[in-house]
Design a protein around this motif. Structure first.
Motif, PDB file in Angstrom:
ATOM      1  N   ASP A  21      45.707  36.306  30.320  1.00  0.00           N
ATOM      2  CA  ASP A  21      44.932  35.091  30.614  1.00  0.00           C
ATOM      3  C   ASP A  21      45.746  33.834  30.303  1.00  0.00           C
ATOM      4  O   ASP A  21      45.709  32.857  31.057  1.00  0.00           O
ATOM      5  N   VAL A  22      46.478  33.864  29.204  1.00  0.00           N
ATOM      6  CA  VAL A  22      47.327  32.721  28.837  1.00  0.00           C
ATOM      7  C   VAL A  22      48.386  32.509  29.921  1.00  0.00           C
ATOM      8  O   VAL A  22      48.616  31.374  30.367  1.00  0.00           O
ATOM      9  N   CYS A  23      49.010  33.586  30.372  1.00  0.00           N
ATOM     10  CA  CYS A  23      50.023  33.476  31.431  1.00  0.00           C
ATOM     11  C   CYS A  23      49.416  32.877  32.695  1.00  0.00           C
ATOM     12  O   CYS A  23      50.055  32.046  33.356  1.00  0.00           O
ATOM     13  N   GLN A  24      48.177  33.259  33.010  1.00  0.00           N
ATOM     14  CA  GLN A  24      47.531  32.708  34.202  1.00  0.00           C
ATOM     15  C   GLN A  24      47.288  31.209  34.055  1.00  0.00           C
ATOM     16  O   GLN A  24      47.468  30.446  35.002  1.00  0.00           O
ATOM     17  N   VAL A  25      46.908  30.764  32.865  1.00  0.00           N
ATOM     18  CA  VAL A  25      46.728  29.329  32.614  1.00  0.00           C
ATOM     19  C   VAL A  25      48.053  28.595  32.850  1.00  0.00           C
ATOM     20  O   VAL A  25      48.079  27.529  33.477  1.00  0.00           O
ATOM     21  N   PHE A  26      49.145  29.163  32.378  1.00  0.00           N
ATOM     22  CA  PHE A  26      50.462  28.552  32.575  1.00  0.00           C
ATOM     23  C   PHE A  26      50.804  28.481  34.066  1.00  0.00           C
ATOM     24  O   PHE A  26      51.288  27.452  34.544  1.00  0.00           O
ATOM     25  N   LYS A  27      50.541  29.567  34.795  1.00  0.00           N
ATOM     26  CA  LYS A  27      50.811  29.579  36.236  1.00  0.00           C
ATOM     27  C   LYS A  27      49.958  28.536  36.948  1.00  0.00           C
ATOM     28  O   LYS A  27      50.454  27.798  37.808  1.00  0.00           O
ATOM     29  N   ASP A  28      48.680  28.477  36.589  1.00  0.00           N
ATOM     30  CA  ASP A  28      47.770  27.499  37.201  1.00  0.00           C
ATOM     31  C   ASP A  28      48.203  26.060  36.902  1.00  0.00           C
ATOM     32  O   ASP A  28      47.909  25.146  37.669  1.00  0.00           O
TER      33      ASP A  28
END
Length: 174
Positions: A21-28
């Motif tokens: 989820d943290v990685c997705q926030v970074f990608k977003d």
């Protein structure tokens, strides 16, 4: 440019989050080549922005997504290499060595706090290349006087720490 974001207070004291989820926030938030290392909040990524911009963007994105006050510290690949290459203590199985990532001059604040605290046998601190390192016997990290100082709310936005072995793992992912 390649960076590592070191998140403070992740997966401790009720602030739980999945690294996916943290990685997705970074990608977003526009980061590229995003991967996590361990569950303690170490995110390697690429960006054309500078560290000041990245800190602002990523803290805001993390705070909004996870509904908490996020603190993180962004270091370039070169800066992260310095953390690993500057370790002042000999590695021993019975000891932990931590490196501290934080705001400019936080190493001086940490050294002052360390010098005021009582130490156990084999507990040491040193500043090398403006980085604060702390050696403590395994099993004493949270019980030591200095270890308790590290949890002060007044310091929460100033630094985070990692076992030096984490820096080695991060560098392998760059």
């Amino acid at each position: 440019m390649k960076y590592c974001a070191f998140l403070r207070g992740v997966n401790v004291k009720g602030t739980n989050m999945k690294m996916a989820d943290v990685c997705q926030v970074f990608k977003d938030a526009g980061m590229k080549e995003v991967i996590s290392i361990l569950a303690s909040g170490n995110i390697v990524f690429s960006s054309d922005k500078n560290t000041t911009e990245l800190k602002t963007i990523l803290e805001k994105a993390m705070s909004q997504h996870f509904s908490y006050e996020a603190f993180l510290f962004v270091k370039s690949q070169k800066e992260t290499e310095v953390f690993w290459n500057s370790i002042p203590f000999e590695k021993k199985d019975e000891l932990h060595i931590y490196g501290f990532v934080g705001i400019p001059r936080v190493e001086k604040i940490l050294m002052e706090e360390f010098q005021k605290a009582g130490q156990v046998e084999n507990e040491k601190a040193a500043i090398v290349n403006d980085i604060f390192y702390w050696q403590v016997p395994k099993g004493n990290t949270l019980d030591s006087t200095f270890g308790k100082v590290l949890g002060k709310k007044s310091l929460k936005d100033q630094f985070t720490s990692r076992n030096v072995n984490t820096f080695e793992k991060i560098l392998k992912k760059f």
